[in-house]
Design a protein around this motif. Structure first.
Motif, PDB file in Angstrom:
ATOM      1  N   ASN A 159       4.615  -5.880  -1.190  1.00 32.54           N
ATOM      2  CA  ASN A 159       5.687  -5.334  -2.025  1.00 32.54           C
ATOM      3  C   ASN A 159       7.032  -5.428  -1.309  1.00 32.54           C
ATOM      4  N   GLU A 160       8.084  -4.956  -1.961  1.00 32.67           N
ATOM      5  CA  GLU A 160       9.430  -5.108  -1.405  1.00 32.67           C
ATOM      6  C   GLU A 160       9.670  -4.258  -0.160  1.00 32.67           C
ATOM      7  N   ASN A 161       8.738  -3.364   0.159  1.00 30.04           N
ATOM      8  CA  ASN A 161       8.832  -2.565   1.385  1.00 30.04           C
ATOM      9  C   ASN A 161       8.165  -3.248   2.568  1.00 30.04           C
ATOM     10  N   GLY A 162       7.539  -4.405   2.337  1.00 27.02           N
ATOM     11  CA  GLY A 162       6.884  -5.142   3.411  1.00 27.02           C
ATOM     12  C   GLY A 162       5.447  -4.750   3.639  1.00 27.02           C
ATOM     13  N   GLY A 163       4.913  -3.845   2.811  1.00 21.70           N
ATOM     14  CA  GLY A 163       3.507  -3.448   2.934  1.00 21.70           C
ATOM     15  C   GLY A 163       2.658  -4.165   1.903  1.00 21.70           C
ATOM     16  N   GLN A 164       1.342  -4.243   2.172  1.00 18.58           N
ATOM     17  CA  GLN A 164       0.451  -4.788   1.159  1.00 18.58           C
ATOM     18  C   GLN A 164       0.530  -3.918  -0.096  1.00 18.58           C
ATOM     19  N   ILE A 165       0.414  -4.543  -1.250  1.00 17.81           N
ATOM     20  CA  ILE A 165       0.481  -3.781  -2.488  1.00 17.81           C
ATOM     21  C   ILE A 165      -0.600  -2.708  -2.521  1.00 17.81           C
ATOM     22  N   ILE A 166      -0.262  -1.565  -3.098  1.00 18.51           N
ATOM     23  CA  ILE A 166      -1.195  -0.439  -3.220  1.00 18.51           C
ATOM     24  C   ILE A 166      -1.891  -0.521  -4.583  1.00 18.51           C
ATOM     25  N   PRO A 167      -2.928   0.279  -4.813  1.00 18.85           N
ATOM     26  CA  PRO A 167      -3.717   0.138  -6.045  1.00 18.85           C
ATOM     27  C   PRO A 167      -2.925   0.159  -7.340  1.00 18.85           C
ATOM     28  N   GLN A 168      -1.946   1.060  -7.464  1.00 14.57           N
ATOM     29  CA  GLN A 168      -1.173   1.124  -8.702  1.00 14.57           C
ATOM     30  C   GLN A 168      -0.438  -0.184  -8.960  1.00 14.57           C
ATOM     31  N   GLU A 169       0.131  -0.768  -7.905  1.00 17.23           N
ATOM     32  CA  GLU A 169       0.828  -2.042  -8.052  1.00 17.23           C
ATOM     33  C   GLU A 169      -0.148  -3.161  -8.400  1.00 17.23           C
ATOM     34  N   ALA A 170      -1.301  -3.161  -7.725  1.00 17.72           N
ATOM     35  CA  ALA A 170      -2.305  -4.196  -7.998  1.00 17.72           C
ATOM     36  C   ALA A 170      -2.786  -4.128  -9.441  1.00 17.72           C
ATOM     37  N   ASP A 171      -3.014  -2.916  -9.929  1.00 22.91           N
ATOM     38  CA  ASP A 171      -3.476  -2.755 -11.317  1.00 22.91           C
ATOM     39  C   ASP A 171      -2.447  -3.300 -12.309  1.00 22.91           C
ATOM     40  N   GLN A 172      -1.173  -3.038 -12.029  1.00 20.71           N
ATOM     41  CA  GLN A 172      -0.120  -3.530 -12.928  1.00 20.71           C
ATOM     42  C   GLN A 172      -0.033  -5.060 -12.881  1.00 20.71           C
TER      43      GLN A 172
END
Length: 579
Positions: A159-172
């Protein structure tokens, strides 16, 4: 005709199918292999997607990559701002098709007018995380399958914060991917057009230089001391991967000049031809490093995995042989070293972050320094998410780690970072050598203070459609059992992350777990022992972890072996019942 056969027919009859994939389909005569390649679509989750290279919807190929990137592009345009101008940064490792997949991603993004920044050469995962923040891109992609076998590859999204996407982002993102009905007809722009229109930018060395500059400041040594040459003999192997340049330059910056590289493994090789598995968790990966270590009388051996986010370390024991530290052991050594050299009166609201399957010894160490430790679910994405939260809460991240050889010393990267860890582990070994001790001696000192903690992990590989069913049913079978004890270890509490509840046995008290949902069970046992079960998110495996605390090494080893056997029996009996 079965549903998978219809998808197979669509691919095999497509006149414009990639020639290599077409040839592969024409040569494959096994119905079982074809069914496994087409019975489902390669799953996309918080780790992005990962799978076997080849033709099929359940394989990594240019079409499954295009589909994932098409969904990601549409997600970004709705959920992020200035996406076209900010663009997406893409890095790749030394695996088969990695560079090709990176370019395919750019070709899809270009159709939407989204700029792609691609590294000109292979780079480690932590540098991709750093690059997202450095370039302020809307997202990042890393083409890698980490330490999986050579026939695998994958795509991780940041994501734009440089971390791997979290579940909510992955679901979207999955919702947008699912809207792509035909992976074979996704529009792309050619490379020449992307470059002509300014939609493809090739990254040189500027981000490497910026990263190395930040790396200098994670040292716990005084700057006057860091500039002096150091009498520590180091052997390093990147295991045919991406971290050679950054690790060697990072060590050189602190004047660790006596570095011996395993030359046969310094060459990028997608077949990882000198090892059975390019995984520093596996002791066989250290064989060549150990041979060189004996020749050079090395104090420490360093091994990074192919995408440079995991670090393994080995040091000499009293018999003169090299002993590989477990991920938990190296983690607590780094934790103790960092806390020992931190001015906690200045560092306000210091926080340590680890996963729930990582050693409980970390909490004992953190408590002894008066520092709060926070547990997260398994996966460094959750540690990255915590660091992002700290930016707004006033808490200070000072270390995070997982038992699976993932460590992060400074939050300028938001994923596990083997480069940071290699430099800090080397510095730590040098410090203890100056005290007349090895890292094993320092570890024994920790055990004497806090107790002898030992941990283990076992996994059961169950491939294909049938394997996925068995893993799911086994987890459900154990969940339905009333386990008051595991062998002679009484169960104190059960944490079920699928329903987000923690139940204390005896008083039958149930509390809510303040962590995201995940198909994972943890049993808290008497005497600081525990076990935890979870399906792997990236491999067809059921993993089970276990930990104990003993009065001494022998007591801990006996308890750990006993708990392992009890877990083996529990898994086997549950699978038999559910069959």
């Amino acid at each position: 005709m079965r549903s998978w056969e219809q998808v197979y027919q669509k691919w095999s009859l497509n006149s414009e199918l990639d020639e290599k994939l077409k040839f592969e389909l024409d040569q494959e005569k096994s119905e079982q292999a074809l069914e496994d390649a087409f019975y489902k679509e390669l799953s996309f989750g918080t780790g992005g997607m990962r799978g076997i290279l080849g033709a099929g919807t359940n394989r990594m190929n240019i079409y499954t990559v295009r589909k994932a990137v098409d969904g990601l592009a549409n997600y970004l345009l709705v959920h992020r701002v200035n996406v076209r101008d900010r663009g997406v940064v893409i890095a790749y490792d030394s695996r088969h098709m990695s560079r090709e997949f990176a370019l395919e991603a750019a070709k899809v993004l270009g159709v939407y007018g989204i700029k792609a920044h691609i590294f000109q050469s292979i780079h480690p995962t932590p540098l991709l995380s750093f690059a997202v923040r450095y370039l302020n891109t809307a997202a990042g992609m890393m083409i890698t399958a980490s330490h999986n076998p050579p026939n695998y590859n994958g795509l991780k999204v940041y994501n734009e914060n440089g971390g791997q996407i979290i579940p909510q982002e992955a679901d979207q993102i999955v919702q947008y991917i699912d809207q792509v009905k035909d992976e074979l007809s996704i529009s792309i722009k050619e490379q020449s057009d992307l470059e002509k229109e300014g939609l493809l930018y090739w990254i040189g060395n500027e981000i490497d230089h910026a990263y190395l500059e930040r790396l200098k400041y994670i040292s716990q040594m005084r700057s006057s001391f860091a500039s002096k040459k150091k009498d520590l003999s180091i052997v390093f192997t990147p295991l045919h991967g991406t971290s050679y340049d950054l690790v060697t330059k990072g060590l050189e910056q602190l004047n660790f000049t006596n570095v011996h590289v395993v030359e046969q493994q310094a060459v990028p090789d997608p077949e990882f031809s000198t090892v059975e598995s390019p995984n520093p968790e596996e002791h066989q990966a250290f064989e060549m490093a150990m041979d060189l270590g004996k020749q050079k009388d090395a104090d420490i051996l360093l091994a990074t995995d192919p995408d440079g986010d995991r670090l393994g370390v080995a040091v000499k024991n009293k018999a003169g042989d090299y002993q590989v530290l477990t991920g938990n052991q190296l983690g607590v050594l780094l934790l103790e070293y960092i806390l020992k050299h931190s001015n906690l009166s200045i560092v306000k609201n210091a926080r340590i972050v680890k996963s729930v399957v990582t050693t409980e010894l970390a909490e004992a160490i953190a408590d002894s320094y008066g520092v709060e430790l926070i547990n997260t679910l398994t996966g460094f994405k959750y540690i990255g998410e915590k660091i992002q939260q700290f930016d707004s809460t006033g808490e200070t991240f000072i270390f995070g780690f997982e038992e699976s050889y993932g460590y992060l010393i400074s939050g300028f990267v938001r994923d596990k970072d083997a480069v940071q860890a290699a430099v800090t582990a080397t510095e730590m070994a040098f410090y203890w050598k100056g005290q007349g001790k090895t890292l094993l001696d320092a570890l024994d000192d920790i055990y004497k203070v806090h107790g002898y903690y030992l941990e283990g992990m076992s996994s059961l590989t169950l491939n294909g459609k049938e394997g996925a069913r068995q893993i799911s049913e086994t987890m459900e079978g154990i969940r339905l059992q009333e386990n008051a004890a595991i062998g002679r270890f009484r169960v104190v509490a059960i944490e079920d992350y699928l329903v987000e509840e923690r139940t204390v046995l005896g008083d039958n008290q149930t509390d809510r777990l303040e962590l995201p949902k995940e198909n994972m069970l943890k049993f808290i046992l008497e005497g600081n022992a525990w076990v935890c079960l979870r399906p792997s998110g990236t491999e067809p495996k059921l993993k089970y972890y276990y930990g104990v605390c003993g009065q001494d090494k022998q007591d801990a080893e006996v308890k750990l072996e006993e708990l392992k056997q009890e877990m083996d029996s529990l898994i086997k009996s549950t699978m038999t019942v559910m069959a």
